[in-house]
Design an enzyme around this catalytic site. Structure first.
Site, PDB file in Angstrom:
ATOM      1  N   GLN A   1       3.471  10.887  -2.625  1.00 26.93           N
ATOM      2  CA  GLN A   1       4.397  10.186  -3.541  1.00 26.93           C
ATOM      3  C   GLN A   1       5.560  11.067  -3.994  1.00 26.93           C
ATOM      4  O   GLN A   1       5.342  12.120  -4.604  1.00 26.93           O
ATOM      5  CB  GLN A   1       3.598   9.718  -4.766  1.00 26.93           C
ATOM      6  CG  GLN A   1       2.478   8.759  -4.403  1.00 26.93           C
ATOM      7  CD  GLN A   1       1.268   8.876  -5.311  1.00 26.93           C
ATOM      8  OE1 GLN A   1       1.019   9.918  -5.895  1.00 26.93           O
ATOM      9  NE2 GLN A   1       0.493   7.801  -5.420  1.00 26.93           N
TER      10      GLN A   1
ATOM     11  N   ASP B   1      -4.397   6.213   1.875  1.00 25.29           N
ATOM     12  CA  ASP B   1      -3.438   5.902   0.806  1.00 25.29           C
ATOM     13  C   ASP B   1      -3.565   6.965  -0.285  1.00 25.29           C
ATOM     14  O   ASP B   1      -4.624   7.575  -0.448  1.00 25.29           O
ATOM     15  CB  ASP B   1      -3.767   4.541   0.164  1.00 25.29           C
ATOM     16  CG  ASP B   1      -3.467   3.366   1.078  1.00 25.29           C
ATOM     17  OD1 ASP B   1      -2.712   3.527   2.055  1.00 25.29           O
ATOM     18  OD2 ASP B   1      -3.997   2.278   0.796  1.00 25.29           O
TER      19      ASP B   1
ATOM     20  N   ALA C   1       3.269   4.205  -6.755  1.00 24.82           N
ATOM     21  CA  ALA C   1       3.064   2.904  -7.393  1.00 24.82           C
ATOM     22  C   ALA C   1       2.495   3.019  -8.802  1.00 24.82           C
ATOM     23  O   ALA C   1       2.329   2.017  -9.477  1.00 24.82           O
ATOM     24  CB  ALA C   1       2.119   2.064  -6.530  1.00 24.82           C
TER      25      ALA C   1
ATOM     26  N   ARG D   1      -0.243  -4.138  -9.172  1.00 26.05           N
ATOM     27  CA  ARG D   1       0.737  -3.069  -8.915  1.00 26.05           C
ATOM     28  C   ARG D   1       2.043  -3.660  -8.385  1.00 26.05           C
ATOM     29  O   ARG D   1       3.125  -3.194  -8.714  1.00 26.05           O
ATOM     30  CB  ARG D   1       0.170  -2.036  -7.923  1.00 26.05           C
ATOM     31  CG  ARG D   1      -0.808  -1.069  -8.567  1.00 26.05           C
ATOM     32  CD  ARG D   1      -1.043   0.153  -7.711  1.00 26.05           C
ATOM     33  NE  ARG D   1      -1.768  -0.121  -6.485  1.00 26.05           N
ATOM     34  CZ  ARG D   1      -3.078  -0.273  -6.385  1.00 26.05           C
ATOM     35  NH1 ARG D   1      -3.847  -0.189  -7.462  1.00 26.05           N
ATOM     36  NH2 ARG D   1      -3.641  -0.521  -5.221  1.00 26.05           N
ATOM     37  N   ARG D   2       1.926  -4.719  -7.583  1.00 25.60           N
ATOM     38  CA  ARG D   2       3.148  -5.362  -7.066  1.00 25.60           C
ATOM     39  C   ARG D   2       3.923  -6.015  -8.210  1.00 25.60           C
ATOM     40  O   ARG D   2       5.141  -6.024  -8.223  1.00 25.60           O
ATOM     41  CB  ARG D   2       2.816  -6.404  -5.987  1.00 25.60           C
ATOM     42  CG  ARG D   2       2.016  -5.891  -4.804  1.00 25.60           C
ATOM     43  CD  ARG D   2       2.716  -4.891  -3.925  1.00 25.60           C
ATOM     44  NE  ARG D   2       2.883  -3.518  -4.342  1.00 25.60           N
ATOM     45  CZ  ARG D   2       1.999  -2.518  -4.226  1.00 25.60           C
ATOM     46  NH1 ARG D   2       0.824  -2.733  -3.704  1.00 25.60           N
ATOM     47  NH2 ARG D   2       2.284  -1.296  -4.625  1.00 25.60           N
TER      48      ARG D   2
ATOM     49  N   THR E   1       9.479   2.365   2.323  1.00 30.78           N
ATOM     50  CA  THR E   1      10.241   1.902   1.156  1.00 30.78           C
ATOM     51  C   THR E   1      10.909   0.577   1.502  1.00 30.78           C
ATOM     52  O   THR E   1      11.091   0.251   2.678  1.00 30.78           O
ATOM     53  CB  THR E   1      11.320   2.937   0.748  1.00 30.78           C
ATOM     54  OG1 THR E   1      12.053   2.426  -0.378  1.00 30.78           O
ATOM     55  CG2 THR E   1      12.295   3.246   1.868  1.00 30.78           C
TER      56      THR E   1
ATOM     57  N   ARG F   1       3.210   9.631   5.318  1.00 33.50           N
ATOM     58  CA  ARG F   1       3.937   8.429   4.884  1.00 33.50           C
ATOM     59  C   ARG F   1       4.482   8.722   3.482  1.00 33.50           C
ATOM     60  O   ARG F   1       3.728   8.699   2.501  1.00 33.50           O
ATOM     61  CB  ARG F   1       2.968   7.235   4.804  1.00 33.50           C
ATOM     62  CG  ARG F   1       3.590   6.017   4.104  1.00 33.50           C
ATOM     63  CD  ARG F   1       2.533   5.126   3.450  1.00 33.50           C
ATOM     64  NE  ARG F   1       1.733   4.386   4.376  1.00 33.50           N
ATOM     65  CZ  ARG F   1       0.510   3.923   4.064  1.00 33.50           C
ATOM     66  NH1 ARG F   1      -0.025   4.159   2.881  1.00 33.50           N
ATOM     67  NH2 ARG F   1      -0.171   3.234   4.944  1.00 33.50           N
TER      68      ARG F   1
ATOM     69  N   LYS G   1      -8.571   3.738   0.962  1.00 29.91           N
ATOM     70  CA  LYS G   1      -8.490   4.571  -0.250  1.00 29.91           C
ATOM     71  C   LYS G   1      -9.804   5.317  -0.450  1.00 29.91           C
ATOM     72  O   LYS G   1     -10.878   4.750  -0.233  1.00 29.91           O
ATOM     73  CB  LYS G   1      -8.240   3.679  -1.468  1.00 29.91           C
ATOM     74  CG  LYS G   1      -6.861   3.071  -1.491  1.00 29.91           C
ATOM     75  CD  LYS G   1      -6.627   2.269  -2.755  1.00 29.91           C
ATOM     76  CE  LYS G   1      -5.181   1.809  -2.834  1.00 29.91           C
ATOM     77  NZ  LYS G   1      -4.694   1.116  -1.635  1.00 29.91           N
TER      78      LYS G   1
HETATM   79  C1  FAD Z   1       3.713   0.757   3.616  1.00 31.22           C
HETATM   80  C2  FAD Z   1       3.602   1.185   2.189  1.00 31.22           C
HETATM   81  C3  FAD Z   1       2.486   1.883   1.782  1.00 31.22           C
HETATM   82  C4  FAD Z   1       2.364   2.324   0.469  1.00 31.22           C
HETATM   83  N1  FAD Z   1       1.320   3.124   0.116  1.00 31.22           N
HETATM   84  C5  FAD Z   1       1.291   3.645  -1.128  1.00 31.22           C
HETATM   85  C6  FAD Z   1       0.312   4.618  -1.505  1.00 31.22           C
HETATM   86  O1  FAD Z   1      -0.533   5.013  -0.698  1.00 31.22           O
HETATM   87  N2  FAD Z   1       0.341   5.077  -2.776  1.00 31.22           N
HETATM   88  C7  FAD Z   1       1.290   4.679  -3.686  1.00 31.22           C
HETATM   89  O2  FAD Z   1       1.286   5.157  -4.826  1.00 31.22           O
HETATM   90  N3  FAD Z   1       2.214   3.769  -3.353  1.00 31.22           N
HETATM   91  C8  FAD Z   1       2.245   3.250  -2.120  1.00 31.22           C
HETATM   92  N4  FAD Z   1       3.224   2.338  -1.796  1.00 31.22           N
HETATM   93  C9  FAD Z   1       4.057   1.739  -2.866  1.00 31.22           C
HETATM   94  C10 FAD Z   1       5.255   2.578  -3.207  1.00 31.22           C
HETATM   95  O3  FAD Z   1       4.855   3.763  -3.859  1.00 31.22           O
HETATM   96  C11 FAD Z   1       6.220   1.809  -4.147  1.00 31.22           C
HETATM   97  O4  FAD Z   1       5.532   1.491  -5.319  1.00 31.22           O
HETATM   98  C12 FAD Z   1       6.771   0.532  -3.544  1.00 31.22           C
HETATM   99  O5  FAD Z   1       7.081   0.698  -2.187  1.00 31.22           O
HETATM  100  C13 FAD Z   1       8.080   0.092  -4.277  1.00 31.22           C
HETATM  101  O6  FAD Z   1       9.040   1.088  -4.199  1.00 31.22           O
HETATM  102  P1  FAD Z   1      10.252   1.085  -3.126  1.00 31.22           P
HETATM  103  O7  FAD Z   1      10.409   2.474  -2.626  1.00 31.22           O
HETATM  104  O8  FAD Z   1       9.979   0.093  -2.074  1.00 31.22           O
HETATM  105  O9  FAD Z   1      11.601   0.794  -3.858  1.00 31.22           O
HETATM  106  P2  FAD Z   1      12.079  -0.049  -5.088  1.00 31.22           P
HETATM  107  O10 FAD Z   1      13.332   0.601  -5.508  1.00 31.22           O
HETATM  108  O11 FAD Z   1      10.993  -0.221  -6.088  1.00 31.22           O
HETATM  109  O12 FAD Z   1      12.405  -1.455  -4.465  1.00 31.22           O
HETATM  110  C14 FAD Z   1      13.502  -1.706  -3.623  1.00 31.22           C
HETATM  111  C15 FAD Z   1      13.635  -3.206  -3.467  1.00 31.22           C
HETATM  112  O13 FAD Z   1      12.462  -3.731  -2.829  1.00 31.22           O
HETATM  113  C16 FAD Z   1      12.061  -4.945  -3.411  1.00 31.22           C
HETATM  114  N5  FAD Z   1      10.728  -4.758  -4.028  1.00 31.22           N
HETATM  115  C17 FAD Z   1      10.088  -3.580  -4.277  1.00 31.22           C
HETATM  116  N6  FAD Z   1       8.875  -3.810  -4.803  1.00 31.22           N
HETATM  117  C18 FAD Z   1       8.760  -5.149  -4.903  1.00 31.22           C
HETATM  118  C19 FAD Z   1       7.729  -5.999  -5.360  1.00 31.22           C
HETATM  119  N7  FAD Z   1       6.593  -5.505  -5.831  1.00 31.22           N
HETATM  120  N8  FAD Z   1       7.933  -7.332  -5.313  1.00 31.22           N
HETATM  121  C20 FAD Z   1       9.080  -7.843  -4.809  1.00 31.22           C
HETATM  122  N9  FAD Z   1      10.094  -7.083  -4.356  1.00 31.22           N
HETATM  123  C21 FAD Z   1       9.940  -5.763  -4.407  1.00 31.22           C
HETATM  124  C22 FAD Z   1      13.121  -5.302  -4.426  1.00 31.22           C
HETATM  125  O14 FAD Z   1      14.080  -6.080  -3.760  1.00 31.22           O
HETATM  126  C23 FAD Z   1      13.689  -3.946  -4.795  1.00 31.22           C
HETATM  127  O15 FAD Z   1      15.008  -4.040  -5.262  1.00 31.22           O
HETATM  128  C24 FAD Z   1       3.379   1.944  -0.468  1.00 31.22           C
HETATM  129  C25 FAD Z   1       4.505   1.251  -0.051  1.00 31.22           C
HETATM  130  C26 FAD Z   1       4.640   0.888   1.258  1.00 31.22           C
HETATM  131  C27 FAD Z   1       5.881   0.178   1.683  1.00 31.22           C
END
Ligand code: FAD
Length: 310
Positions: free
Chosen positions: A165, A135, A191, A290-291, A228, A186, A101
């Site tokens: 995003q 990121d 988030a 954030r998680r 995702t 990516r 970052k």
């Molecule tokens: C490899 C990677 C890199 C990323 N880099 C960035 C970045 O640089 N900047 C940024 O803003 N965001 C980043 N993110 C985070 C992203 O923006 C989302 O916040 C995150 O991936 C959750 O959204 P989703 O698309 O997976 O779908 P969602 O619809 O949120 O989730 C789909 C399903 O995944 C599971 N799930 C999702 N999140 C969680 C969780 N926290 N705990 C448990 N289960 C969960 C659940 O089963 C949910 O129903 C990254 C994500 C990934 C996978």
């Protein structure tokens, strides 16, 4: 609740008292709650997990956790940790791929220092065949992140890519610009809780925008990393690629360590490339929050773990 929980957990992630409390319990034992999402506080712990995941057929990107540093010294220290990580990855035979970052490298302190720090990482990274992903942080940093990226791209660094995003209104244009450059993207949903002038607010709209980016990148992008855990978006991606004869080596899926492990394994078993984002380091609290913000149900498992440990 979608954006509300993100905003709440973002605010809580700034609480020093909560951070102290979480730090006491979160990583204390191998079963502690933060270990579900974070490999550990040391690079050795990350390498241990990386080996296990690599044996299961996963690709990896390692992230040395840290963000929002407020001094040049802290930015220099984070840069040094990345240089050490590069050496350790080369020595250990783990895949040469890292994520970082810009606020960790000092962009809040001074942009020129941040660019210098990034260059100090990119030089050995290029020599050793690493790929370095930047990121994307919250929207006040979108513009500067793209500008720093382009500065380095103009300086002929080609081992770099960006996260963008789908929630942000501007992203489709940014993705098109990256495609024009030939840079790897990516796409992620995002988030952070962002205000209406900057981002769409409904989850359905964020997901629809993600699907548009996925199709655009599969059609015209360079080796996109579809990041995702959403099962339907993932199966739409597989269907779209199959329909257009886009090979499984033309793109990869990316997921976060500890999230949807079942789906990660199923995709690998089905012959897809799956890269896990494997974070480690002492500064795990904001990442962890954030998680929780993405899925407030996670709070239940944290509370149960804390009560068990006490
Ligand atoms: C490899 C990677 C890199 C990323 N880099 C960035 C970045 O640089 N900047 C940024 O803003 N965001 C980043 N993110 C985070 C992203 O923006 C989302 O916040 C995150 O991936 C959750 O959204 P989703 O698309 O997976 O779908 P969602 O619809 O949120 O989730 C789909 C399903 O995944 C599971 N799930 C999702 N999140 C969680 C969780 N926290 N705990 C448990 N289960 C969960 C659940 O089963 C949910 O129903 C990254 C994500 C990934 C996978």
């Amino acid at each position: 609740m979608y954006g509300g929980s993100k905003a709440l957990f973002f605010a809580l992630s700034r609480s020093a008292a909560l951070k102290r409390l979480a730090s006491r319990y979160g990583m204390a034992t191998p079963d502690s709650f933060a270990r579900r999402f974070i490999a550990g506080e040391t690079v050795e712990e990350a390498i241990h997990d990386a080996r296990v995941l690599q044996e299961r057929g996963m690709l990896l990107t390692l992230d040395y956790l840290g963000e929002s540093v407020g001094t040049t010294d802290d930015a220099t220290a984070a840069t040094r940790e990345y240089l050490r990580l590069i050496d350790v990855l080369v020595a250990s035979g783990i895949e040469r791929n890292i994520s970082l970052k810009l606020t960790q490298l000092g962009v809040d302190v001074d942009r020129a220092t941040c660019v210098d720090n990034l260059r100090r990482i990119l030089d050995p990274a290029s020599r050793h065949g690493f790929f370095v992903r930047i990121d994307m942080e919250n929207s006040p940093y979108t513009g500067v992140t793209l500008e720093v990226f382009e500065t380095l791209w103009q300086q002929e660094y080609r081992n770099i890519g960006l996260a963008l995003q789908s929630a942000l209104h501007r992203t489709e244009q940014d993705v098109k610009r990256m495609i024009e450059l030939g840079a790897r993207v990516r796409p992620v949903t995002g988030a952070y809780k962002e205000p209406p002038p900057v981002a769409v607010q409904q989850k359905a709209d964020v997901d629809a925008a993600f699907r548009r980016l996925m199709r655009l990148l599969l059609d015209t992008g360079v080796y996109p990393a579809i990041a995702t855990h959403d099962e339907t978006i993932i199966s739409d991606t597989c269907a779209y690629a199959a329909e257009r004869n886009i090979g499984r080596d033309q793109f990869e899926f990316q997921m976060l360590y500890g999230i949807r492990r079942d789906l990660q394994s199923a995709l690998v078993a089905d012959g897809h490339r799956v890269r896990l984002y494997l974070p480690f380091g002492k500064q795990w609290f904001p990442y962890f929050m954030r998680r929780l913000g993405e899925r407030p149900a996670n709070v239940g498992f944290v509370l149960r773990a804390v009560l068990r440990e006490r």
